[in-house]
Design a protein around this motif. Structure first.
Motif, PDB file in Angstrom:
ATOM      1  N   GLY A 148      42.503  42.825  43.414  1.00 30.82           N
ATOM      2  CA  GLY A 148      42.922  43.018  44.805  1.00 30.82           C
ATOM      3  C   GLY A 148      41.893  42.655  45.851  1.00 30.82           C
ATOM      4  N   SER A 149      41.029  41.711  45.517  1.00 31.58           N
ATOM      5  CA  SER A 149      39.959  41.330  46.453  1.00 31.58           C
ATOM      6  C   SER A 149      40.507  40.771  47.779  1.00 31.58           C
ATOM      7  CB  SER A 149      39.059  40.302  45.763  1.00 31.58           C
ATOM      8  OG  SER A 149      38.095  39.834  46.627  1.00 31.58           O
ATOM      9  N   THR A 150      41.571  39.976  47.711  1.00 36.60           N
ATOM     10  CA  THR A 150      42.134  39.419  48.949  1.00 36.60           C
ATOM     11  C   THR A 150      42.700  40.547  49.812  1.00 36.60           C
ATOM     12  OG1 THR A 150      42.890  37.559  47.581  1.00 36.60           O
ATOM     13  CG2 THR A 150      43.611  37.588  49.879  1.00 36.60           C
TER      14      THR A 150
ATOM     15  N   LYS B 118      45.468  44.207  32.612  1.00 36.84           N
ATOM     16  CA  LYS B 118      44.334  45.131  32.803  1.00 36.84           C
ATOM     17  C   LYS B 118      43.812  45.041  34.238  1.00 36.84           C
ATOM     18  CE  LYS B 118      42.538  46.040  28.279  1.00 36.84           C
ATOM     19  NZ  LYS B 118      42.163  45.149  27.197  1.00 36.84           N
ATOM     20  N   LEU B 119      43.730  43.832  34.763  1.00 31.60           N
ATOM     21  CA  LEU B 119      43.247  43.671  36.138  1.00 31.60           C
ATOM     22  C   LEU B 119      44.224  44.302  37.123  1.00 31.60           C
ATOM     23  CD1 LEU B 119      41.787  40.023  36.111  1.00 31.60           C
ATOM     24  CD2 LEU B 119      40.548  42.183  35.895  1.00 31.60           C
ATOM     25  N   LEU B 120      45.517  44.121  36.836  1.00 31.47           N
ATOM     26  CA  LEU B 120      46.523  44.729  37.724  1.00 31.47           C
ATOM     27  C   LEU B 120      46.454  46.254  37.678  1.00 31.47           C
ATOM     28  CD1 LEU B 120      49.868  42.722  37.407  1.00 31.47           C
ATOM     29  CD2 LEU B 120      48.342  42.859  39.381  1.00 31.47           C
TER      30      LEU B 120
ATOM     31  N   HIS C  81      53.401  41.829  37.238  1.00 33.82           N
ATOM     32  CA  HIS C  81      52.803  41.121  36.099  1.00 33.82           C
ATOM     33  C   HIS C  81      53.636  39.872  35.839  1.00 33.82           C
ATOM     34  CE1 HIS C  81      52.225  40.758  31.562  1.00 33.82           C
ATOM     35  NE2 HIS C  81      51.143  40.296  32.144  1.00 33.82           N
ATOM     36  N   SER C  82      53.109  38.710  36.226  1.00 36.67           N
ATOM     37  CA  SER C  82      53.871  37.456  36.057  1.00 36.67           C
ATOM     38  C   SER C  82      52.931  36.299  35.812  1.00 36.67           C
ATOM     39  CB  SER C  82      54.660  37.113  37.326  1.00 36.67           C
ATOM     40  OG  SER C  82      55.719  37.991  37.532  1.00 36.67           O
ATOM     41  N   ASN C  83      53.501  35.291  35.173  1.00 31.05           N
ATOM     42  CA  ASN C  83      52.765  34.040  34.994  1.00 31.05           C
ATOM     43  C   ASN C  83      53.111  33.121  36.159  1.00 31.05           C
ATOM     44  OD1 ASN C  83      51.712  31.577  34.203  1.00 31.05           O
ATOM     45  ND2 ASN C  83      52.180  31.929  32.035  1.00 31.05           N
ATOM     46  N   LEU C  84      52.094  32.688  36.898  1.00 31.32           N
ATOM     47  CA  LEU C  84      52.330  31.858  38.085  1.00 31.32           C
ATOM     48  C   LEU C  84      52.975  30.522  37.732  1.00 31.32           C
ATOM     49  CD1 LEU C  84      48.939  32.386  39.983  1.00 31.32           C
ATOM     50  CD2 LEU C  84      51.091  33.607  40.332  1.00 31.32           C
ATOM     51  N   ASN C  85      52.830  30.115  36.462  1.00 34.22           N
ATOM     52  CA  ASN C  85      53.455  28.844  36.075  1.00 34.22           C
ATOM     53  C   ASN C  85      54.968  28.883  36.251  1.00 34.22           C
ATOM     54  OD1 ASN C  85      51.418  26.897  35.051  1.00 34.22           O
ATOM     55  ND2 ASN C  85      50.839  28.700  33.834  1.00 34.22           N
ATOM     56  N   ASP C  86      55.511  30.107  36.252  1.00 34.34           N
ATOM     57  CA  ASP C  86      56.955  30.238  36.465  1.00 34.34           C
ATOM     58  C   ASP C  86      57.183  30.602  37.941  1.00 34.34           C
ATOM     59  OD1 ASP C  86      59.649  30.573  36.247  1.00 34.34           O
ATOM     60  OD2 ASP C  86      59.557  32.340  34.946  1.00 34.34           O
TER      61      ASP C  86
ATOM     62  N   ALA D  12      40.181  32.146  45.195  1.00 33.27           N
ATOM     63  CA  ALA D  12      39.532  31.650  43.967  1.00 33.27           C
ATOM     64  C   ALA D  12      40.559  31.305  42.896  1.00 33.27           C
ATOM     65  CB  ALA D  12      38.535  32.699  43.439  1.00 33.27           C
ATOM     66  N   LEU D  13      41.621  30.662  43.307  1.00 28.17           N
ATOM     67  CA  LEU D  13      42.687  30.336  42.340  1.00 28.17           C
ATOM     68  C   LEU D  13      42.955  28.840  42.218  1.00 28.17           C
ATOM     69  CD1 LEU D  13      45.064  31.499  40.502  1.00 28.17           C
ATOM     70  CD2 LEU D  13      46.510  30.954  42.462  1.00 28.17           C
ATOM     71  N   PHE D  14      43.042  28.145  43.350  1.00 24.47           N
ATOM     72  CA  PHE D  14      43.638  26.809  43.287  1.00 24.47           C
ATOM     73  C   PHE D  14      42.788  25.785  42.544  1.00 24.47           C
ATOM     74  CE2 PHE D  14      46.218  28.625  46.722  1.00 24.47           C
ATOM     75  CZ  PHE D  14      47.459  28.442  46.119  1.00 24.47           C
ATOM     76  N   ASP D  15      41.476  26.013  42.434  1.00 25.70           N
ATOM     77  CA  ASP D  15      40.689  25.055  41.643  1.00 25.70           C
ATOM     78  C   ASP D  15      41.034  25.131  40.154  1.00 25.70           C
ATOM     79  OD1 ASP D  15      39.252  27.481  41.208  1.00 25.70           O
ATOM     80  OD2 ASP D  15      37.916  26.978  42.875  1.00 25.70           O
ATOM     81  N   LEU D  16      41.713  26.233  39.741  1.00 27.71           N
ATOM     82  CA  LEU D  16      42.163  26.352  38.342  1.00 27.71           C
ATOM     83  C   LEU D  16      43.486  25.614  38.123  1.00 27.71           C
ATOM     84  CD1 LEU D  16      41.816  30.253  37.941  1.00 27.71           C
ATOM     85  CD2 LEU D  16      40.096  28.538  37.369  1.00 27.71           C
ATOM     86  N   CYS D  17      44.161  25.300  39.208  1.00 28.67           N
ATOM     87  CA  CYS D  17      45.554  24.829  39.124  1.00 28.67           C
ATOM     88  C   CYS D  17      45.642  23.307  39.045  1.00 28.67           C
ATOM     89  CB  CYS D  17      46.335  25.318  40.344  1.00 28.67           C
ATOM     90  SG  CYS D  17      46.408  27.116  40.444  1.00 28.67           S
TER      91      CYS D  17
ATOM     92  N   GLY E 248      44.940  26.725  32.143  1.00 25.39           N
ATOM     93  CA  GLY E 248      46.193  27.457  31.992  1.00 25.39           C
ATOM     94  C   GLY E 248      47.332  26.909  32.840  1.00 25.39           C
ATOM     95  N   PHE E 249      47.035  25.850  33.608  1.00 28.70           N
ATOM     96  CA  PHE E 249      48.068  25.266  34.483  1.00 28.70           C
ATOM     97  C   PHE E 249      48.230  23.768  34.218  1.00 28.70           C
ATOM     98  CE2 PHE E 249      46.503  28.953  36.773  1.00 28.70           C
ATOM     99  CZ  PHE E 249      47.631  29.507  37.364  1.00 28.70           C
ATOM    100  N   GLY E 250      47.646  23.265  33.132  1.00 26.94           N
ATOM    101  CA  GLY E 250      47.549  21.813  32.958  1.00 26.94           C
ATOM    102  C   GLY E 250      46.203  21.357  33.516  1.00 26.94           C
TER     103      GLY E 250
HETATM  104  C1  LIG Z   1      38.949  33.648  39.694  1.00 28.39           C
HETATM  105  S1  LIG Z   1      40.083  34.978  39.480  1.00 28.39           S
HETATM  106  C2  LIG Z   1      40.329  35.473  41.165  1.00 28.39           C
HETATM  107  C3  LIG Z   1      40.850  36.871  41.292  1.00 28.39           C
HETATM  108  C4  LIG Z   1      41.016  37.395  42.709  1.00 28.39           C
HETATM  109  N1  LIG Z   1      41.902  36.568  43.486  1.00 28.39           N
HETATM  110  C5  LIG Z   1      39.666  37.505  43.378  1.00 28.39           C
HETATM  111  O1  LIG Z   1      39.408  36.743  44.321  1.00 28.39           O
HETATM  112  O2  LIG Z   1      38.858  38.335  42.947  1.00 28.39           O
HETATM  113  C6  LIG Z   1      41.598  34.145  39.086  1.00 28.39           C
HETATM  114  C7  LIG Z   1      42.748  35.116  38.863  1.00 28.39           C
HETATM  115  O3  LIG Z   1      43.927  34.366  38.550  1.00 28.39           O
HETATM  116  C8  LIG Z   1      44.619  35.015  37.493  1.00 28.39           C
HETATM  117  N2  LIG Z   1      45.405  34.006  36.771  1.00 28.39           N
HETATM  118  C9  LIG Z   1      44.938  32.933  36.098  1.00 28.39           C
HETATM  119  N3  LIG Z   1      45.948  32.236  35.560  1.00 28.39           N
HETATM  120  C10 LIG Z   1      47.093  32.890  35.912  1.00 28.39           C
HETATM  121  C11 LIG Z   1      48.475  32.670  35.654  1.00 28.39           C
HETATM  122  N4  LIG Z   1      48.892  31.620  34.945  1.00 28.39           N
HETATM  123  N5  LIG Z   1      49.365  33.537  36.183  1.00 28.39           N
HETATM  124  C12 LIG Z   1      48.954  34.612  36.926  1.00 28.39           C
HETATM  125  N6  LIG Z   1      47.652  34.865  37.184  1.00 28.39           N
HETATM  126  C13 LIG Z   1      46.738  34.030  36.690  1.00 28.39           C
HETATM  127  C14 LIG Z   1      43.513  35.638  36.647  1.00 28.39           C
HETATM  128  O4  LIG Z   1      43.988  36.693  35.831  1.00 28.39           O
HETATM  129  C15 LIG Z   1      42.534  36.104  37.710  1.00 28.39           C
HETATM  130  O5  LIG Z   1      42.807  37.402  38.126  1.00 28.39           O
END
Ligand SMILES: C[S@@+](CC[C@H](N)C(=O)[O-])C[C@H]1O[C@@H](n2cnc3c(N)ncnc32)[C@H](O)[C@@H]1O
Length: 237
Positions: free
Chosen positions: A48-50, A71-73, A90-95, A111-116, A170-172
């Motif tokens: 919940g940092s945001t 666990k994080l949730l 609790h959901s997978n963002l891919n859906d 801190a999410l979109f660089d993973l996507c 985890g997103f391609g």
């Molecule tokens: C770098 S952390 C950032 C967490 C939070 N936004 C923060 O700033 O502290 C990335 C977060 O994305 C979540 N995440 C990664 N892949 C995901 C997915 N496919 N669906 C849902 N959440 C995902 C991780 O569990 C993690 O909590």
């Protein structure tokens, strides 16, 4: 479970809070405050940092924190047991279709979109545009790292690390350092006004534990790329 360690998220939060651009944070909060439903969906919320960063500026907002890691949730729910304006999903963002994005005035993610992947960003941008939702996308890695004590191999290490940032998280294939540009391009193509600001981490001696984990993580990532070869007993230049 998504592999993001609670301790790592806790260590980075103070640096993240300092790095967030205050103007963009407050603009996003004002956008929600002036919307009808005042609802924010935080994607990949972690603990919940945001929410902690924005809630003081959007006191009337209703939040839904979405993450794949139960666990994080649960930890987020524990930390915010007193806040009756927060729900957890609790959901997978891919859906993306399952996320009820239509309920949100603002979608946020830190801190999410660089993973996507590019595909994920394009799909999300299309949906946001159709729904006319706002987006607050903070703390995306830009590929720039510099060290106050420099080494001749710094540039090679950062290049290798950035190469690793494009691997599948985890997103391609991940956008890594290109995520800000990809988001901005996808949204401005559809007529959105996009504002971008710096959010640099400054890791100084007050963040020694984070520094150690960051450098260890960087070394593991670089090793996985195979782009840097070390011969036994041969120190780096
Ligand atoms: C770098 S952390 C950032 C967490 C939070 N936004 C923060 O700033 O502290 C990335 C977060 O994305 C979540 N995440 C990664 N892949 C995901 C997915 N496919 N669906 C849902 N959440 C995902 C991780 O569990 C993690 O909590």
């Amino acid at each position: 479970m998504s592999g993001f360690d609670l301790n790592w998220l806790d260590l980075r939060e103070p640096l993240d809070q300092q790095a967030r651009d205050q103007t963009l944070l407050e603009k996003a909060a004002r956008f929600v405050q002036s919307a009808q439903r005042r609802t924010i969906l935080d994607l990949g919320s972690g603990t919940g940092s945001t929410f902690r960063a924005m809630a003081p500026y959007a006191p009337d907002a209703q939040w839904r924190l979405i993450d794949l890691d139960e666990k994080l949730l649960q930890e987020a729910a524990r930390r915010h047991a007193q806040d009756n304006n927060v729900a957890y999903q609790h959901s997978n963002l891919n859906d993306l279709a399952s996320l009820s994005l239509d309920k949100a005035d603002l979608v946020s993610a830190s801190a999410l979109f660089d993973l996507c992947s590019q595909e994920f960003v394009d799909d999300l941008a299309d949906r946001l545009v159709k729904l006319r939702s706002g987006l607050y996308a903070a703390l995306n890695y830009t590929g720039e790292i510099s060290f106050s004590i420099s080494h001749t191999d710094d540039e090679l290490m950062v290049r290798s690390f950035n190469h690793h940032q494009n691997s599948d998280k985890g997103f391609g294939p991940a956008l890594g350092p290109r995520s800000t540009h990809a988001l901005a391009a996808a949204l401005s193509r559809s007529g959105y006004r996009v504002e971008i600001a710096q959010s640099d981490w400054l890791i100084d001696k007050t963040a020694i534990e984070l520094h150690r984990l960051f450098v260890d993580g960087m070394a593991s990532a670089v090793a996985e790329t195979g782009m840097v070869g070390l011969t036994k007993n041969q120190p780096m230049a």
